[in-house]
Design a protein around this motif. Structure first.
Motif, PDB file in Angstrom:
ATOM      1  N   PRO A   1      -5.716   3.175  -1.242  1.00 50.94           N
ATOM      2  CA  PRO A   1      -5.611   2.084  -0.259  1.00 50.94           C
ATOM      3  C   PRO A   1      -5.035   2.562   1.073  1.00 50.94           C
ATOM      4  CG  PRO A   1      -4.623   1.436  -2.353  1.00 50.94           C
ATOM      5  CD  PRO A   1      -5.000   2.877  -2.485  1.00 50.94           C
ATOM      6  N   ALA A   2      -3.996   3.379   1.000  1.00 49.40           N
ATOM      7  CA  ALA A   2      -3.367   3.851   2.235  1.00 49.40           C
ATOM      8  C   ALA A   2      -4.332   4.727   3.024  1.00 49.40           C
ATOM      9  CB  ALA A   2      -2.095   4.629   1.915  1.00 49.40           C
ATOM     10  N   ILE A   3      -5.044   5.591   2.331  1.00 54.35           N
ATOM     11  CA  ILE A   3      -5.955   6.504   3.029  1.00 54.35           C
ATOM     12  C   ILE A   3      -7.127   5.747   3.638  1.00 54.35           C
ATOM     13  CG2 ILE A   3      -7.579   8.411   2.673  1.00 54.35           C
ATOM     14  CD1 ILE A   3      -5.504   9.444   0.579  1.00 54.35           C
TER      15      ILE A   3
ATOM     16  N   VAL B   1      -1.403  -0.525   9.747  1.00 53.90           N
ATOM     17  CA  VAL B   1      -1.693   0.910   9.735  1.00 53.90           C
ATOM     18  C   VAL B   1      -0.741   1.676  10.648  1.00 53.90           C
ATOM     19  CG1 VAL B   1      -3.426   2.604  10.415  1.00 53.90           C
ATOM     20  CG2 VAL B   1      -4.049   0.679   9.000  1.00 53.90           C
TER      21      VAL B   1
ATOM     22  N   PHE C   1      -4.018  -3.720  12.351  1.00 58.08           N
ATOM     23  CA  PHE C   1      -3.650  -2.530  13.110  1.00 58.08           C
ATOM     24  C   PHE C   1      -2.149  -2.249  13.001  1.00 58.08           C
ATOM     25  CE2 PHE C   1      -7.759  -3.169  15.340  1.00 58.08           C
ATOM     26  CZ  PHE C   1      -8.285  -1.914  15.073  1.00 58.08           C
TER      27      PHE C   1
ATOM     28  N   ILE D   1       0.837  -1.197   0.000  1.00 52.61           N
ATOM     29  CA  ILE D   1       0.000   0.000   0.000  1.00 52.61           C
ATOM     30  C   ILE D   1       0.873   1.250   0.000  1.00 52.61           C
ATOM     31  CG2 ILE D   1      -1.736   1.281   1.292  1.00 52.61           C
ATOM     32  CD1 ILE D   1      -2.738  -1.232   2.437  1.00 52.61           C
TER      33      ILE D   1
ATOM     34  N   ILE E   1     -14.079  -2.333  19.360  1.00 51.88           N
ATOM     35  CA  ILE E   1     -14.307  -2.584  17.936  1.00 51.88           C
ATOM     36  C   ILE E   1     -14.039  -4.053  17.603  1.00 51.88           C
ATOM     37  CG2 ILE E   1     -13.398  -2.124  15.611  1.00 51.88           C
ATOM     38  CD1 ILE E   1     -12.955   0.774  16.515  1.00 51.88           C
TER      39      ILE E   1
ATOM     40  N   TRP F   1     -11.373   5.400  12.716  1.00 49.64           N
ATOM     41  CA  TRP F   1     -12.542   4.836  13.383  1.00 49.64           C
ATOM     42  C   TRP F   1     -12.318   4.580  14.884  1.00 49.64           C
ATOM     43  CZ3 TRP F   1     -17.196   4.839  14.413  1.00 49.64           C
ATOM     44  CH2 TRP F   1     -17.869   3.767  15.009  1.00 49.64           C
ATOM     45  N   PRO F   2     -11.198   3.997  15.285  1.00 49.98           N
ATOM     46  CA  PRO F   2     -10.972   3.869  16.732  1.00 49.98           C
ATOM     47  C   PRO F   2     -10.995   5.216  17.456  1.00 49.98           C
ATOM     48  CG  PRO F   2      -9.438   2.478  15.569  1.00 49.98           C
ATOM     49  CD  PRO F   2     -10.190   3.257  14.525  1.00 49.98           C
ATOM     50  N   LEU F   3     -10.450   6.255  16.825  1.00 45.68           N
ATOM     51  CA  LEU F   3     -10.461   7.577  17.462  1.00 45.68           C
ATOM     52  C   LEU F   3     -11.894   8.064  17.651  1.00 45.68           C
ATOM     53  CD1 LEU F   3      -7.513   9.492  15.756  1.00 45.68           C
ATOM     54  CD2 LEU F   3      -7.796   9.085  18.204  1.00 45.68           C
TER      55      LEU F   3
ATOM     56  N   TRP G   1      -1.418   5.250  19.782  1.00 41.24           N
ATOM     57  CA  TRP G   1      -2.048   3.924  19.837  1.00 41.24           C
ATOM     58  C   TRP G   1      -2.204   3.429  21.264  1.00 41.24           C
ATOM     59  CZ3 TRP G   1      -4.198   1.942  15.576  1.00 41.24           C
ATOM     60  CH2 TRP G   1      -3.766   2.445  14.335  1.00 41.24           C
TER      61      TRP G   1
ATOM     62  N   ALA H   1      -7.289   2.579   4.470  1.00 44.55           N
ATOM     63  CA  ALA H   1      -6.821   1.761   5.597  1.00 44.55           C
ATOM     64  C   ALA H   1      -6.618   2.623   6.842  1.00 44.55           C
ATOM     65  CB  ALA H   1      -5.521   1.048   5.232  1.00 44.55           C
ATOM     66  N   THR H   2      -6.010   3.787   6.658  1.00 47.28           N
ATOM     67  CA  THR H   2      -5.741   4.648   7.812  1.00 47.28           C
ATOM     68  C   THR H   2      -7.032   5.179   8.423  1.00 47.28           C
ATOM     69  OG1 THR H   2      -3.670   5.281   6.755  1.00 47.28           O
ATOM     70  CG2 THR H   2      -4.379   6.620   8.617  1.00 47.28           C
TER      71      THR H   2
ATOM     72  N   MET I   1      -5.467   4.318  22.706  1.00 47.68           N
ATOM     73  CA  MET I   1      -6.702   3.944  22.019  1.00 47.68           C
ATOM     74  C   MET I   1      -7.113   2.505  22.263  1.00 47.68           C
ATOM     75  SD  MET I   1      -6.293   6.088  18.483  1.00 47.68           S
ATOM     76  CE  MET I   1      -5.690   4.712  17.635  1.00 47.68           C
TER      77      MET I   1
ATOM     78  N   ASN J   1     -14.584   6.212  17.612  1.00 45.83           N
ATOM     79  CA  ASN J   1     -15.246   5.295  18.535  1.00 45.83           C
ATOM     80  C   ASN J   1     -14.881   5.607  19.980  1.00 45.83           C
ATOM     81  OD1 ASN J   1     -16.933   3.069  19.031  1.00 45.83           O
ATOM     82  ND2 ASN J   1     -15.152   1.759  19.348  1.00 45.83           N
ATOM     83  N   ASN J   2     -13.648   5.999  20.198  1.00 39.54           N
ATOM     84  CA  ASN J   2     -13.221   6.381  21.541  1.00 39.54           C
ATOM     85  C   ASN J   2     -14.052   7.572  22.027  1.00 39.54           C
ATOM     86  OD1 ASN J   2     -11.140   5.833  23.644  1.00 39.54           O
ATOM     87  ND2 ASN J   2     -10.756   7.998  23.323  1.00 39.54           N
TER      88      ASN J   2
ATOM     89  N   ALA K   1     -10.963   1.688  22.918  1.00 43.87           N
ATOM     90  CA  ALA K   1     -11.808   1.792  21.729  1.00 43.87           C
ATOM     91  C   ALA K   1     -11.525   0.646  20.761  1.00 43.87           C
ATOM     92  CB  ALA K   1     -11.572   3.131  21.042  1.00 43.87           C
ATOM     93  N   ILE K   2     -10.254   0.311  20.602  1.00 45.95           N
ATOM     94  CA  ILE K   2      -9.899  -0.763  19.678  1.00 45.95           C
ATOM     95  C   ILE K   2     -10.413  -2.109  20.193  1.00 45.95           C
ATOM     96  CG2 ILE K   2      -7.938  -2.094  18.789  1.00 45.95           C
ATOM     97  CD1 ILE K   2      -6.513   0.573  18.353  1.00 45.95           C
TER      98      ILE K   2
ATOM     99  N   PHE L   1      -0.508  12.182   7.005  1.00 48.16           N
ATOM    100  CA  PHE L   1       0.264  10.975   7.322  1.00 48.16           C
ATOM    101  C   PHE L   1       1.297  11.245   8.412  1.00 48.16           C
ATOM    102  CE2 PHE L   1      -1.259   9.306   3.160  1.00 48.16           C
ATOM    103  CZ  PHE L   1      -1.846   8.156   3.672  1.00 48.16           C
TER     104      PHE L   1
ATOM    105  N   LEU M   1      -8.807   2.093  10.220  1.00 42.12           N
ATOM    106  CA  LEU M   1      -8.176   1.440  11.364  1.00 42.12           C
ATOM    107  C   LEU M   1      -7.565   2.414  12.364  1.00 42.12           C
ATOM    108  CD1 LEU M   1      -6.767  -1.259   9.082  1.00 42.12           C
ATOM    109  CD2 LEU M   1      -8.117  -1.810  11.094  1.00 42.12           C
ATOM    110  N   LEU M   2      -7.428   3.684  11.966  1.00 45.15           N
ATOM    111  CA  LEU M   2      -6.940   4.679  12.920  1.00 45.15           C
ATOM    112  C   LEU M   2      -8.048   5.702  13.196  1.00 45.15           C
ATOM    113  CD1 LEU M   2      -4.834   6.186  14.565  1.00 45.15           C
ATOM    114  CD2 LEU M   2      -3.902   7.101  12.462  1.00 45.15           C
TER     115      LEU M   2
ATOM    116  N   LEU N   1       2.307   2.047   8.480  1.00 48.01           N
ATOM    117  CA  LEU N   1       2.057   2.581   7.136  1.00 48.01           C
ATOM    118  C   LEU N   1       2.535   4.027   6.942  1.00 48.01           C
ATOM    119  CD1 LEU N   1       0.809   2.169   4.332  1.00 48.01           C
ATOM    120  CD2 LEU N   1      -1.393   2.796   5.293  1.00 48.01           C
TER     121      LEU N   1
END
Lengths: 276, 329
Positions: free
Chosen positions: B46-48, A147, A144, A87, A128, B57-59, A118, B50-51, A121, B61-62, A124-125, A110, B54-55, A150
């Motif tokens: 793809p990179a965006i 990412v 995870f 990716i 999920i 959404w947890p934020l 992390w 995925a980020t 978090m 959700n928190n 929350a993780i 980025f 997985l990053l 990444l």
């Protein structure tokens, strides 16, 4: 600066003392791992494992699920690194070679993602992953970790791509390659050192990751090595020989990779970083 | 370089900006107008995605969890009970959060001050050494740096072990008899001291090696000019070396603040925030409230506040970095 021979003594002496300070804990880990138990629990420390033994390594390796966890750690780490490279390299190509709206925003995004907290978090993780019914599976950890590494992969590779002379690509395209072919045949081979060092970083990060692994995989056969190592003392009480053997087994691949990185990839890394 | 990392990267000499912007190799510029349209976005997609998934959404959700009354019961029955700002009210009006925040700040400050001062000194020493000695010290630094944190924490537990720990033995030998059987993890301060030594020991290499790499980029002419003006060694240091390294030191300090502030692994694996929860720093506090005591909503609120603090520090840091890299973006 003037340097008299006498002026060299203090710096050199300090360097030796500092060397010992930094090396000692690492040395002590390996030394303890090889010492017979009698030498470990002696009133005066035994500084060198003269009667080296492998019994502690045996204890560690015979621990329940040890090999399963080694497999888990390797699987999760390798998959995360490979996915993030795939990716990351395409994204890096876009960021390094193309001009488009929002490019700068993506880069800053980025950069921010690279600093994501992390550790904070995990709740929350955990929720999920639980709601997705994926606790005690290697899939969420892999995703995870992917990412997690990444942003670094992408931003670093961007520097490496930018360092490949544009003329090479252009001449390939003059010869009738499409842009994608030029990328595959010209840039990708030249990126090898970059891909190498970037993936080693990713490997180290994923291999060492602790907080997520702690909450997502509670069951023994889904655990990764850092969790096992941190609970080793609880399991083995004050068996410091076995604990140090476990720590040595866990640390050794990373220490080797690091030395390798130092020697092989530093030049490549700086090239990438210069245009970071 | 000033590449931001969550993990300390192995050393690539850090890109340092000369005060005047300095000559830098320039990345090739893409010719505008070629290949417009969707291609770059497709390559980045793809990179965006995925980020964000997985990053992001947890934020989010928190955030969602932090507005819920979510404890053991609701957790088991999968209930969603909204309670507005109650969690935040409880956290912000209670004593614990502020105590832990103060503790986190003090802990971070102590670590970072030591790391920066000692790291800078070791870096300058590296610059002064001859080739052989420099290599020797580098080997030691790299080994300490490379140790996985969980492994080094375990090793420190052993070094400071109550019985047969080498630290107690040395202290007793040099005249502190009372330390012979000292339990380092029995009090707040002595537990923190072990964590501090561990973090400082493991963080100095990053600062030292990169600072040394930065000193190698200082043009010799600057020193020659300074010595022609009659500047002594100290004056050369304050008038040439320090100004040149200032951007680097500044950026590194912020990186270290971020890293130490979220030093979850060291604190948690050493003593799980004990004794008596007295060594919990914010990320550990959020974890223990949320996961350990199963006050998930409360834990999420604490985590959210911690994330806000970290985000503030991080944005500030990125601003420093982006200022330095403006022409490269």
């Amino acid at each position: 600066m003037k340097r008299s021979p006498l002026g060299r003594i203090w710096p050199n002496l300090t360097a030796v003392v500092l060397f010992l300070v930094f090396v000692f804990p690492v040395y002590w880990m390996f030394a303890t791992a090889f010492k017979p138990t009698g030498d470990i629990i002696s009133e005066d420390p035994v500084w060198f494992p003269a009667d080296a033994t492998l019994e502690h390594f045996k204890t560690a390796m015979d621990a329940d699920h040890f090999w399963t966890m080694v497999g888990n750690s390797i699987t999760v780490t390798v998959c995360a690194v490979v996915f993030s490279l795939i990716i990351g390299v395409t994204g890096a190509f876009a960021l390094a070679r193309m001009r488009f709206k929002g490019r700068r925003g993506f880069i800053i995004g980025f950069m921010l993602a690279q600093m994501a907290p992390w550790e904070v978090m995990v709740i929350a993780i955990y929720m999920i992953v639980r709601d997705a019914d994926m606790l005690n599976s290697l899939i969420p950890l892999t995703l995870f970790y992917m990412v997690m590494i990444l942003p670094f992969t992408l931003l670093t590779l961007r520097g490496f791509v930018a360092a490949v002379p544009k003329e090479l690509e252009e001449s390939a395209m003059v010869d009738g390659c499409t842009r994608m072919q030029a990328f595959r045949r010209v840039i990708l081979p030249l990126l090898a050192p970059g891909l190498m060092s970037t993936s080693l970083f990713g490997f180290i990060t994923a291999w060492n990751e602790f907080p997520l692994a702690l909450v997502i995989n509670k069951e023994a056969d889904a655990k990764t090595l850092p969790i096992w190592l941190s609970s080793f003392q609880t399991a083995f009480g004050d068996d410091w020989g076995a604990t140090m053997a476990a720590a040595s087994l866990f640390a050794l691949p990373i220490l080797i990779l690091f030395v390798f990185l130092q020697r092989r990839a530093v030049s490549g890394l700086t090239d990438g970083a210069v245009k970071g | 370089m000033t590449v931001q990392k969550t993990e300390r990267p192995p050393s690539g000499p850090t890109e340092v900006q000369t005060p005047d912007g300095g000559p830098r190799p320039r990345g090739p510029r893409a010719t505008p107008g070629r290949l417009t349209g969707l291609t770059p976005y497709l390559l980045l997609a793809p990179a965006i995605i995925a980020t964000l998934l997985l990053l992001g959404w947890p934020l989010v959700n928190n955030g969602i969890l932090s507005f819920q009354n979510l404890n053991m019961r609701q957790f088991i029955l999968h209930l969603t009970e909204w309670n507005g700002f109650d969690n935040y009210k409880d956290v912000l009006t209670g004593e614990d959060f502020w105590r832990v925040t103060g503790r986190s700040i003090a802990f971070t400050a102590a670590n970072v001050v030591l790391i920066m001062i000692l790291g800078t000194l070791v870096g300058l020493l590296l610059a002064r050494l001859g080739r052989k000695m420099r290599t020797l010290l580098m080997v030691g630094l790299v080994l300490a740096w490379a140790m996985p944190v969980v492994a080094s924490t375990t090793v420190y537990q052993w070094l400071f072990a109550q019985r047969f720990g080498v630290v107690n033995w040395v202290l007793a030998k040099i005249g502190f008899e009372s330390m012979a059987d000292h339990d380092w993890l029995s009090t707040q301060y002595s537990t923190f001291l072990v964590v501090l030594l561990l973090i400082v020991w493991q963080s100095i290499p990053f600062v030292a090696i990169n600072l040394y790499a930065a000193t190698t980029t200082i043009p010799k002419e600057l020193y020659e000019a300074a010595s022609l003006d009659g500047a002594g060694a100290w004056k050369q240091f304050t008038s040439v070396t320090l100004p040149y390294l200032r951007p680097f030191i500044y950026a590194t300090t912020f990186l270290e603040i971020i890293w130490v502030f979220k030093a979850f692994v060291q604190v948690f694996t050493l003593n799980e925030g004990g004794p008596e929860r007295l060594t919990e720093i914010l990320p550990v506090y959020a974890y223990i409230e949320g996961m350990g005591n199963q006050h998930f909503g409360m834990g999420a609120a604490i985590a959210m506040l911690t994330i806000v603090i970290l985000l503030a520090i991080t944005s500030y840091y990125l601003r420093i970095v982006l200022k330095q890299e403006e022409d490269e973006l």
